[in-house]
Design a protein around this motif. Sequence first.
Motif, PDB file in Angstrom:
ATOM      1  N   ILE A  42       0.836  -1.219   0.278  1.00  0.00           N
ATOM      2  CA  ILE A  42      -0.226   0.082  -0.245  1.00  0.00           C
ATOM      3  C   ILE A  42       0.834   1.046  -0.348  1.00  0.00           C
ATOM      4  O   ILE A  42       1.956   1.168   1.001  1.00  0.00           O
ATOM      5  N   SER A  43       0.701   2.200  -1.269  1.00  0.00           N
ATOM      6  CA  SER A  43       1.087   3.803  -0.607  1.00  0.00           C
ATOM      7  C   SER A  43       0.126   4.367  -1.137  1.00  0.00           C
ATOM      8  O   SER A  43      -0.577   3.508  -1.246  1.00  0.00           O
ATOM      9  N   ARG A  44       1.118   5.413  -0.887  1.00  0.00           N
ATOM     10  CA  ARG A  44       0.635   7.314  -1.253  1.00  0.00           C
ATOM     11  C   ARG A  44       1.173   8.089  -1.924  1.00  0.00           C
ATOM     12  O   ARG A  44       2.849   8.554  -1.509  1.00  0.00           O
ATOM     13  N   ASP A  45       0.282   9.024  -3.304  1.00  0.00           N
ATOM     14  CA  ASP A  45       0.846   9.640  -3.829  1.00  0.00           C
ATOM     15  C   ASP A  45       0.105  11.206  -3.480  1.00  0.00           C
ATOM     16  O   ASP A  45      -0.517  11.576  -3.623  1.00  0.00           O
ATOM     17  N   SER A  46       0.797  11.907  -2.526  1.00  0.00           N
ATOM     18  CA  SER A  46       0.026  13.309  -2.194  1.00  0.00           C
ATOM     19  C   SER A  46       0.233  14.027  -3.302  1.00  0.00           C
ATOM     20  O   SER A  46      -1.485  14.655  -2.921  1.00  0.00           O
ATOM     21  N   ALA A  47       0.898  14.084  -4.206  1.00  0.00           N
ATOM     22  CA  ALA A  47       0.519  15.277  -4.786  1.00  0.00           C
ATOM     23  C   ALA A  47      -0.953  15.043  -5.496  1.00  0.00           C
ATOM     24  O   ALA A  47      -1.503  15.570  -5.398  1.00  0.00           O
ATOM     25  N   LYS A  48      -0.939  13.981  -6.150  1.00  0.00           N
ATOM     26  CA  LYS A  48      -2.065  13.369  -6.715  1.00  0.00           C
ATOM     27  C   LYS A  48      -3.153  13.220  -5.479  1.00  0.00           C
ATOM     28  O   LYS A  48      -3.980  12.940  -6.160  1.00  0.00           O
ATOM     29  N   GLU A  49      -2.658  12.653  -4.314  1.00  0.00           N
ATOM     30  CA  GLU A  49      -3.799  12.654  -3.811  1.00  0.00           C
ATOM     31  C   GLU A  49      -4.694  10.770  -3.702  1.00  0.00           C
ATOM     32  O   GLU A  49      -6.190  11.069  -3.489  1.00  0.00           O
ATOM     33  N   THR A  50      -3.803  10.273  -3.808  1.00  0.00           N
ATOM     34  CA  THR A  50      -3.882   9.114  -4.997  1.00  0.00           C
ATOM     35  C   THR A  50      -3.509   7.870  -4.039  1.00  0.00           C
ATOM     36  O   THR A  50      -2.389   7.683  -3.193  1.00  0.00           O
ATOM     37  N   LEU A  51      -4.122   6.632  -2.970  1.00  0.00           N
ATOM     38  CA  LEU A  51      -3.787   5.920  -2.916  1.00  0.00           C
ATOM     39  C   LEU A  51      -3.953   5.010  -3.904  1.00  0.00           C
ATOM     40  O   LEU A  51      -5.029   4.532  -4.737  1.00  0.00           O
ATOM     41  N   TYR A  52      -2.295   3.700  -3.591  1.00  0.00           N
ATOM     42  CA  TYR A  52      -2.389   2.151  -4.336  1.00  0.00           C
ATOM     43  C   TYR A  52      -2.508   1.633  -3.516  1.00  0.00           C
ATOM     44  O   TYR A  52      -1.666   1.222  -2.106  1.00  0.00           O
ATOM     45  N   LEU A  53      -2.554  -0.064  -4.512  1.00  0.00           N
ATOM     46  CA  LEU A  53      -2.326  -1.023  -3.957  1.00  0.00           C
ATOM     47  C   LEU A  53      -1.545  -1.835  -4.755  1.00  0.00           C
ATOM     48  O   LEU A  53      -2.132  -2.092  -6.396  1.00  0.00           O
ATOM     49  N   GLN A  54      -0.746  -2.188  -4.926  1.00  0.00           N
ATOM     50  CA  GLN A  54       0.021  -3.099  -5.836  1.00  0.00           C
ATOM     51  C   GLN A  54       0.168  -4.580  -4.992  1.00  0.00           C
ATOM     52  O   GLN A  54       0.895  -4.509  -4.116  1.00  0.00           O
TER      53      GLN A  54
END
Length: 124
Positions: free
Chosen positions: A69-81
Amino acid sequence: QVQLVESGGGSVQAGGSLRLSCAASGLTASVMTMTWYRQAAGKEREGVAVLWANSNTDYADSVKGRFTISRDSAKETLYLQMNSLKPEDTAMYYCAAFWLSGSWFSAASNWRYRGQGTQVTVSS
Protein backbone atom coordinates in the motif's frame (compact mmCIF):
# COMPACT_ATOMS: atom_id res chain seq x y z
CA GLN A 1 -18.18 16.57 -1.48
CA VAL A 2 -15.86 13.69 -0.71
CA GLN A 3 -15.29 11.10 -3.38
CA LEU A 4 -13.12 8.01 -3.49
CA VAL A 5 -12.89 6.41 -6.92
CA GLU A 6 -11.14 3.07 -7.36
CA SER A 7 -9.68 1.79 -10.61
CA GLY A 8 -7.22 -0.78 -11.87
CA GLY A 9 -9.11 -3.98 -11.24
CA GLY A 10 -9.38 -6.71 -13.81
CA SER A 11 -8.85 -10.36 -14.57
CA VAL A 12 -5.41 -11.96 -14.28
CA GLN A 13 -3.95 -15.41 -14.01
CA ALA A 14 -2.48 -16.69 -10.80
CA GLY A 15 0.98 -15.28 -10.26
CA GLY A 16 0.15 -12.07 -12.05
CA SER A 17 0.08 -8.49 -10.80
CA LEU A 18 -2.33 -5.59 -10.65
CA ARG A 19 -2.10 -2.09 -9.26
CA LEU A 20 -5.23 -0.57 -7.84
CA SER A 21 -5.68 3.17 -7.53
CA CYS A 22 -8.01 5.20 -5.35
CA ALA A 23 -8.35 8.82 -6.37
CA ALA A 24 -9.54 11.04 -3.56
CA SER A 25 -11.28 14.39 -3.87
CA GLY A 26 -12.82 16.63 -1.29
CA LEU A 27 -10.42 15.55 1.41
CA THR A 28 -6.70 15.69 2.11
CA ALA A 29 -5.81 12.06 1.60
CA SER A 30 -2.19 12.67 2.45
CA VAL A 31 -2.97 13.23 6.13
CA MET A 32 -5.63 10.59 6.60
CA THR A 33 -5.53 6.98 7.57
CA MET A 34 -6.66 5.04 4.52
CA THR A 35 -7.24 1.41 3.82
CA TRP A 36 -7.95 -1.17 1.18
CA TYR A 37 -10.41 -3.87 2.03
CA ARG A 38 -12.06 -6.59 0.02
CA GLN A 39 -15.17 -8.64 -0.02
CA ALA A 40 -15.47 -11.91 -1.85
CA ALA A 41 -18.83 -13.33 -2.84
CA GLY A 42 -20.54 -14.86 0.17
CA LYS A 43 -17.81 -13.80 2.58
CA GLU A 44 -17.32 -11.12 5.16
CA ARG A 45 -15.44 -7.95 4.39
CA GLU A 46 -11.77 -8.11 5.38
CA GLY A 47 -9.10 -5.49 5.63
CA VAL A 48 -6.18 -5.99 3.28
CA ALA A 49 -3.83 -3.13 4.08
CA VAL A 50 -3.84 0.16 5.94
CA LEU A 51 -1.73 3.27 5.56
CA TRP A 52 -1.83 5.21 8.78
CA ALA A 53 -1.70 8.98 8.88
CA ASN A 54 1.85 8.72 10.25
CA SER A 55 2.78 6.70 7.12
CA ASN A 56 3.14 3.38 8.90
CA THR A 57 1.56 0.41 7.19
CA ASP A 58 -0.06 -2.84 8.24
CA TYR A 59 -1.16 -5.81 6.20
CA ALA A 60 -3.40 -8.80 6.57
CA ASP A 61 -1.35 -11.96 7.06
CA SER A 62 -2.78 -13.38 3.85
CA VAL A 63 -1.19 -10.64 1.71
CA LYS A 64 2.04 -9.83 3.56
CA GLY A 65 5.00 -9.89 1.23
CA ARG A 66 2.76 -9.77 -1.85
CA PHE A 67 0.80 -6.52 -1.55
CA THR A 68 2.09 -3.00 -0.97
CA ILE A 69 0.00 0.00 0.00
CA SER A 70 1.29 3.46 -0.84
CA ARG A 71 0.18 7.00 -1.39
CA ASP A 72 1.02 9.79 -3.81
CA SER A 73 0.30 12.91 -1.78
CA ALA A 74 0.60 15.24 -4.75
CA LYS A 75 -2.04 13.28 -6.64
CA GLU A 76 -4.17 12.54 -3.56
CA THR A 77 -4.17 8.93 -4.68
CA LEU A 78 -3.86 5.71 -2.72
CA TYR A 79 -2.41 2.62 -4.39
CA LEU A 80 -2.36 -1.10 -3.80
CA GLN A 81 0.31 -2.99 -5.69
CA MET A 82 -0.67 -6.64 -5.80
CA ASN A 83 1.90 -9.22 -6.85
CA SER A 84 1.87 -13.02 -6.93
CA LEU A 85 -1.89 -12.99 -7.05
CA LYS A 86 -3.78 -16.09 -6.01
CA PRO A 87 -7.31 -17.25 -6.86
CA GLU A 88 -8.27 -16.59 -3.24
CA ASP A 89 -7.51 -12.90 -3.81
CA THR A 90 -10.57 -12.72 -6.05
CA ALA A 91 -12.93 -10.12 -4.58
CA MET A 92 -14.32 -6.63 -4.92
CA TYR A 93 -11.70 -4.25 -3.59
CA TYR A 94 -12.61 -0.99 -1.92
CA CYS A 95 -10.69 1.92 -0.52
CA ALA A 96 -11.81 3.83 2.53
CA ALA A 97 -10.66 6.85 4.48
CA PHE A 98 -11.06 8.40 7.94
CA TRP A 99 -11.02 5.49 10.37
CA LEU A 100 -13.75 5.82 12.97
CA SER A 101 -13.75 2.66 15.05
CA GLY A 102 -13.09 -1.07 15.17
CA SER A 103 -9.98 -3.00 14.27
CA TRP A 104 -8.92 -1.81 10.84
CA PHE A 105 -8.80 -5.34 9.40
CA SER A 106 -12.13 -6.56 10.69
CA ALA A 107 -15.54 -6.57 9.10
CA ALA A 108 -16.69 -4.41 12.00
CA SER A 109 -14.37 -1.52 11.23
CA ASN A 110 -16.06 1.79 10.49
CA TRP A 111 -14.77 4.30 7.98
CA ARG A 112 -16.35 7.61 7.16
CA TYR A 113 -15.67 7.53 3.45
CA ARG A 114 -15.77 4.57 1.07
CA GLY A 115 -15.43 4.07 -2.63
CA GLN A 116 -17.60 2.02 -4.97
CA GLY A 117 -15.08 -0.74 -5.51
CA THR A 118 -13.18 -2.40 -8.33
CA GLN A 119 -13.37 -6.09 -9.14
CA VAL A 120 -10.28 -8.30 -9.07
CA THR A 121 -10.57 -11.80 -10.51
CA VAL A 122 -7.65 -14.23 -10.37
CA SER A 123 -7.89 -17.45 -12.33
CA SER A 124 -5.86 -20.57 -11.69
